[in-house]
Design a protein around this motif. Structure first.
Motif, PDB file in Angstrom:
ATOM      1  N   ASP A  59       0.861  -1.191   0.000  1.00  0.00           N
ATOM      2  CA  ASP A  59       0.000   0.000   0.000  1.00  0.00           C
ATOM      3  C   ASP A  59       0.895   1.237   0.000  1.00  0.00           C
ATOM      4  N   LEU A  60       0.889   1.964  -1.101  1.00  0.00           N
ATOM      5  CA  LEU A  60       1.767   3.124  -1.235  1.00  0.00           C
ATOM      6  C   LEU A  60       1.068   4.434  -0.903  1.00  0.00           C
ATOM      7  N   SER A  61      -0.160   4.346  -0.390  1.00  0.00           N
ATOM      8  CA  SER A  61      -0.946   5.571  -0.152  1.00  0.00           C
ATOM      9  C   SER A  61      -0.469   6.336   1.073  1.00  0.00           C
ATOM     10  N   SER A  62       0.212   5.654   2.000  1.00  0.00           N
ATOM     11  CA  SER A  62       0.715   6.326   3.193  1.00  0.00           C
ATOM     12  C   SER A  62       2.193   6.640   3.035  1.00  0.00           C
ATOM     13  N   HIS A 102       3.768   5.754  -8.542  1.00  0.00           N
ATOM     14  CA  HIS A 102       4.290   6.439  -7.353  1.00  0.00           C
ATOM     15  C   HIS A 102       5.651   7.065  -7.642  1.00  0.00           C
ATOM     16  N   VAL A 103       6.497   6.352  -8.362  1.00  0.00           N
ATOM     17  CA  VAL A 103       7.817   6.896  -8.704  1.00  0.00           C
ATOM     18  C   VAL A 103       7.667   8.136  -9.587  1.00  0.00           C
ATOM     19  N   CYS A 104       6.777   8.070 -10.557  1.00  0.00           N
ATOM     20  CA  CYS A 104       6.549   9.243 -11.409  1.00  0.00           C
ATOM     21  C   CYS A 104       6.066  10.431 -10.582  1.00  0.00           C
ATOM     22  N   LEU A 105       5.229  10.158  -9.580  1.00  0.00           N
ATOM     23  CA  LEU A 105       4.699  11.219  -8.723  1.00  0.00           C
ATOM     24  C   LEU A 105       5.818  11.869  -7.918  1.00  0.00           C
ATOM     25  N   ILE A 106       6.675  11.077  -7.290  1.00  0.00           N
ATOM     26  CA  ILE A 106       7.702  11.660  -6.425  1.00  0.00           C
ATOM     27  C   ILE A 106       8.845  12.269  -7.239  1.00  0.00           C
TER      28      ILE A 106
END
Length: 283
Positions: A44-47, A127-131
């Motif tokens: 879960d990568l939401s947190s 997630h990687v693209c987001l960060i």
């Protein structure tokens, strides 16, 4: 053990501890390992406080420095995972993935060829693209990684030439990445140190190693396999890197929260190390 796995270690000195590790890994189930560690709750990568975001953030921040770059990168003991290369692939045009087990190399092949049954890493890619914040789509990220992985090879980190005598990977590499490999395949701390020495021979002087691993873990599950791990502490990781001829550029630790201690291992935490191989130092 498969024909390829047997031939890779043929003619080497037999060690009972390493032989026991190799035997145990023949029961390793990639699908179970992926479910245990890369699907929720650990997946879960939401947190932002989760273990997944922490690992991805460490990698993205290190590559964002621009110092870890070049033409060739080798991922040591890839297992069945690709997340560890999502930030790397923008900085290296020739990537080699490796694993001791044929079943893990097959699992990687499914994803690289976009075949049915491959694990879905899109949440990690997103997630990687987001960060990273470059405006890149996750589909573009995955296309780039697939294009830059040029080969998936057998490896045995307990051999002085881990990729064999006639390696198909261009050597020495400009950088190495390794996640949850050395401590998971070493029967004791001296064996961990020797394995680190061995992989360091694959890296050019001045090149960079990004090492992720478990802290104070003694076992983990992968389907029917219960696999022993050599428990290491942060200070032991630092000492091992120095003994192998590295300057430790960064060393971070993550304490595994209670809700992510799910019974699939006894891991206490995770370490992330960025180390640079010193010039003119022989291991």
């Amino acid at each position: 053990m498969s024909q390829a796995d047997r031939s890779h270690t043929a003619g080497t000195d037999w060690d009972p501890g390493r032989a026991a590790v190799a035997s145990a890994y023949q029961r390793f189930e990639p699908g179970a390992y992926l479910r245990n560690n890369y699907a929720p709750p650990r997946g879960d990568l939401s947190s932002p406080d989760g273990v997944g975001p922490w690992k991805l953030r460490c990698l993205a921040q290190t590559f964002a420095t621009g110092e870890v770059a070049g033409r060739t990168l080798i991922d040591i003991g890839s297992g069945p995972t690709i997340y560890q290369l999502l930030s790397a692939c923008a900085h290296f045009e020739d990537i080699t993935m490796t694993d001791f087990l044929e079943v893990n190399r097959q699992e990687l092949g499914l994803w690289l060829r976009e075949e049915p049954g491959a694990f879905n890493w899109s949440v990690y890619s997103q997630h990687v693209c987001l960060i990273e914040g470059k405006g890149e789509s996750w589909q573009e990220k995955e296309r780039q990684l697939r294009a830059r992985v040029k080969r998936v090879l057998p490896i045995d980190v307990h051999q002085p030439q881990p990729l064999g005598i006639a390696s198909l990977a261009p050597l020495p590499a400009d950088a190495l990445v390794s996640a949850f490999c050395l401590e998971a395949v070493s029967p004791d701390l001296p064996s961990f140190q020797r394995a680190l020495d061995h992989i360091t021979t694959l890296l050019r002087p001045g090149g960079h190693l990004l090492l992720i691993g478990a802290l104070e873990e003694s076992w983990y599950l992968a389907g029917k396999a219960r696999l022993a791990v050599v428990p290491v502490r942060e200070e032991e990781v630092r000492e091992a890197l120095v003994l192998s001829g590295y300057e430790v550029r960064d060393l971070r630790t993550y304490i595994m929260p209670t809700h992510l201690r799910t019974g699939v291992d006894d891991v206490k935490g995770i370490f992330f190390a960025w180390a640079q191989k010193k010039v003119g130092v022989e291991v």
